[in-house]
Design an enzyme around this catalytic site. Structure first.
Site, PDB file in Angstrom:
ATOM      1  N   PRO A 111      42.294  52.324  35.818  1.00 24.44           N
ATOM      2  CA  PRO A 111      42.313  51.047  35.132  1.00 24.44           C
ATOM      3  C   PRO A 111      42.439  50.035  36.444  1.00 24.44           C
ATOM      4  O   PRO A 111      43.237  50.182  37.376  1.00 24.44           O
ATOM      5  CB  PRO A 111      43.754  51.320  34.601  1.00 24.44           C
ATOM      6  CG  PRO A 111      43.584  52.564  34.164  1.00 24.44           C
ATOM      7  CD  PRO A 111      43.105  53.296  35.210  1.00 24.44           C
ATOM      8  N   CYS A 112      41.766  48.905  35.992  1.00 25.84           N
ATOM      9  CA  CYS A 112      41.698  47.790  37.097  1.00 25.84           C
ATOM     10  C   CYS A 112      42.598  46.598  37.288  1.00 25.84           C
ATOM     11  O   CYS A 112      42.369  45.743  37.936  1.00 25.84           O
ATOM     12  CB  CYS A 112      40.366  47.476  37.386  1.00 25.84           C
ATOM     13  SG  CYS A 112      39.602  46.765  35.759  1.00 25.84           S
ATOM     14  N   GLN A 113      43.378  46.577  36.207  1.00 28.63           N
ATOM     15  CA  GLN A 113      44.186  45.320  36.005  1.00 28.63           C
ATOM     16  C   GLN A 113      45.181  45.085  37.159  1.00 28.63           C
ATOM     17  O   GLN A 113      45.170  43.536  37.558  1.00 28.63           O
ATOM     18  CB  GLN A 113      45.285  45.503  34.928  1.00 28.63           C
ATOM     19  CG  GLN A 113      44.589  45.593  33.368  1.00 28.63           C
ATOM     20  CD  GLN A 113      44.431  47.147  33.189  1.00 28.63           C
ATOM     21  OE1 GLN A 113      44.320  47.821  34.042  1.00 28.63           O
ATOM     22  NE2 GLN A 113      44.685  47.379  31.925  1.00 28.63           N
ATOM     23  N   TYR A 173      44.227  45.327  40.252  1.00 27.03           N
ATOM     24  CA  TYR A 173      43.292  45.206  41.408  1.00 27.03           C
ATOM     25  C   TYR A 173      42.605  43.664  41.109  1.00 27.03           C
ATOM     26  O   TYR A 173      42.228  43.107  42.079  1.00 27.03           O
ATOM     27  CB  TYR A 173      42.453  46.089  41.573  1.00 27.03           C
ATOM     28  CG  TYR A 173      42.708  47.489  41.646  1.00 27.03           C
ATOM     29  CD1 TYR A 173      43.907  47.659  42.666  1.00 27.03           C
ATOM     30  CD2 TYR A 173      42.518  48.606  41.148  1.00 27.03           C
ATOM     31  CE1 TYR A 173      44.546  48.711  43.081  1.00 27.03           C
ATOM     32  CE2 TYR A 173      43.079  49.929  41.437  1.00 27.03           C
ATOM     33  CZ  TYR A 173      43.824  50.106  42.459  1.00 27.03           C
ATOM     34  OH  TYR A 173      44.457  51.354  42.699  1.00 27.03           O
TER      35      TYR A 173
END
Length: 516
Positions: free
Chosen positions: A132-134, A136
């Protein structure tokens, strides 16, 4: 004993990356060399979508039974569908671990299922997916800065890639594909950039998670040849960014996608071939026209017709009254007689015509299903009247200034009667608060934010006066038309926005297959 290339799909979401790989066909044999063994996803609605798609794939070459189309059109329940085909349903449930599972929380069960799925497998294996990219993303980082006491080093989302490393160490695949937002390149922990450490860890996953032994990997870009192909190095980390619009995807989507190749594989991977840009109207222009809903006034076609008809009738005179005579003369003029749409759409709209007529040939074959007589997940949301007027103005403005580099009105170009009541509206910080997906261009990035409001995703047609539907967003993301999204509409938007475009994944699959 399987000779197929088995896939372990991590952080799978609704299955965009896995869809692209599993749909890939060997051009000589016309067979599908990739088969998903296990998909891991923790969010319940995305998992439901993922499992349904797994069920769909259990039928040869996508020849799903009549009952599948009955289900997606709302004629039978999911339970009735699965009861009609228990063997395929059981296989789909096993592939998707019987329910939502979270890496870092359900590891014992996930590891056992992966080991069972690969126990008698003698062919090759790949691992795909992205944490999950939140943590970054630039938006996520800005949000985190506002949290009292927030420290990046204590954010578990920063280190979910460690779970990815652990699976690599467990499976020892020939190849892995890891995707993330480009913000990962600039993300820092304790003042140090995290990406070089991630790269280093991925080169020897076993060692990175505390194992004494383990395979080593070379990390390649999908879009740029390495200076030294035997020991791939790149001048700039931005060489790992894939600009989706350059490869036939109808949106500006920039993502870091890494290709890890086990060191015993000596062949050098190829790169993606560039394609012509694809404009949005070619992708969504054939879909049924819909009106927006009214969120506070009590929705009806008659009321919508009166409100939007009045907006169209008075916009020009309002602009002139505010001293915007030149603008009033440039924007297209419509009357209430031009408003010919009545429907807000449905879960499944029955159709008797092709809805891929204008789509480029390669994508036409990708989207189309001859057995599908519906347009799925094509339903509009409601908007307040003030936003309808802004949407109407913005889409009209984009037509008038179609030749401009950015055809969207900036905040200083908004007439005062349309200005939102934001304290800092005139500061320029909200200059792109309203954004039309303009004709003649590819779309801007479809993100999960589309679930919160439609301001960044306004349809180019003023006479529809609305934001994009889930199906339009899914088309832009290149999901096939028979891909059904489960959950409520907000959850569907999030699933679509977070996914890897399946058609892009299909191109990555070709490179991986050629390599193996």
């Amino acid at each position: 004993m399987s000779t197929q290339i088995k896939i372990i799909d991590l952080f799978a979401g609704p299955g965009g990356l896995g869809e692209g790989f599993s749909a890939y066909k060997d051009k000589k044999t016309e067979k599908h060399p990739f088969s998903i063994a296990i998909s891991v996803e923790k969010e319940a609605s995305a998992h439901k979508t993922l499992q349904l798609r797994s069920f769909f794939r259990k039928f040869p070459d996508g020849q799903a039974p009549h009952e599948y189309y009955q289900y997606v059109s709302g004629k039978i329940s999911r339970e009735e569908l699965f009861e009609a085909y228990p063997k395929e349903a059981k296989a789909a449930q096993e592939e998707t671990l019987h329910g939502p599972r979270a890496l870092g929380e359900d590891n014992k069960y996930i590891y056992e299922q992966i080991e069972n799925a690969l126990k008698n497998h003698k062919g090759k294996t790949i691992v795909i997916g992205g944490p999950p990219c939140q943590a970054y993303s630039l938006v996520g980082r800005a949000r985190n800065m506002g949290i009292v006491g927030y420290e990046a080093k204590n954010d578990p989302k920063h280190f979910l890639y460690k779970e990815y490393l652990s699976i690599l160490s467990l499976v020892n695949p020939e190849v892995f594909v890891m995707e993330n937002v480009k913000g990962i390149l600039s993300s820092t922990v304790d003042g140090e950039k995290i990406f070089p450490k991630i790269l280093n860890d991925l080169k020897c996953p076993g060692k990175s998670v505390g194992n004494k032994t383990g395979n080593r990997y070379k990390i390649y870009s999908f879009v740029k040849a390495a200076a030294d192909s035997t020991d791939p190095t790149y001048e700039d980390n931005s060489d790992f960014i894939i600009r989706a619009e350059d490869y036939g995807i109808p949106q500006a989507r920039h993502r870091v996608i890494l290709l890890g190749v086990r060191e015993d594989i000596k062949k050098i991977p190829g790169q993606l071939a560039t394609k012509d840009e694809v404009n949005i109207e070619k992708i969504i222009g054939d879909l049924p026209v819909l009106r927006s809903g009214l969120s506070k006034e009590g929705d009806s076609h008659e009321k919508w017709y009166d409100i939007v008809g009045e907006i169209a009738k008075k916009l020009s005179s309002k602009l002139k009254k505010e001293g915007c005579k030149e603008l009033a003369e440039k924007i297209p003029l419509y009357s209430s007689q031009d408003l010919k749409v009545e429907s807000r759409g449905l879960r499944a709209i029955q159709i008797n015509r092709s809805v891929v007529k204008s789509v480029p040939p390669e994508l036409k074959d990708w989207y189309k299903d001859e057995n599908l007589k519906y347009v799925l997940n094509h339903e509009t949301r409601g908007h307040i009247v003030e936003d309808l007027e802004r949407y109407y103005f913005c889409s009209s403005f984009a037509i008038a200034f179609a030749n401009r580099e950015n055809p969207n009105p900036k905040s200083h170009e908004f007439p005062k009667f349309l200005a939102p009541k934001h304290k800092n509206w005139a500061s320029g910080k909200f200059s792109d608060r309203f954004r039309v997906q303009a004709k003649g261009r590819y779309a801007t990035t479809i993100t999960s934010h589309i679930s919160k409001d439609g301001h960044y995703f306004i349809h180019y047609d003023p006479l529809q006066c609305r934001s994009l539907t889930v199906r339009e967003a899914a088309r832009i993301q290149t999901f096939p038309d028979n891909y059904f999204f489960e959950g409520n509409r907000t959850q569907q938007y999030v699933q679509v926005g977070n996914a890897v475009p399946p058609f892009l994944a299909n191109k990555l699959a070709e490179i991986v297959y050629d390599l193996l």
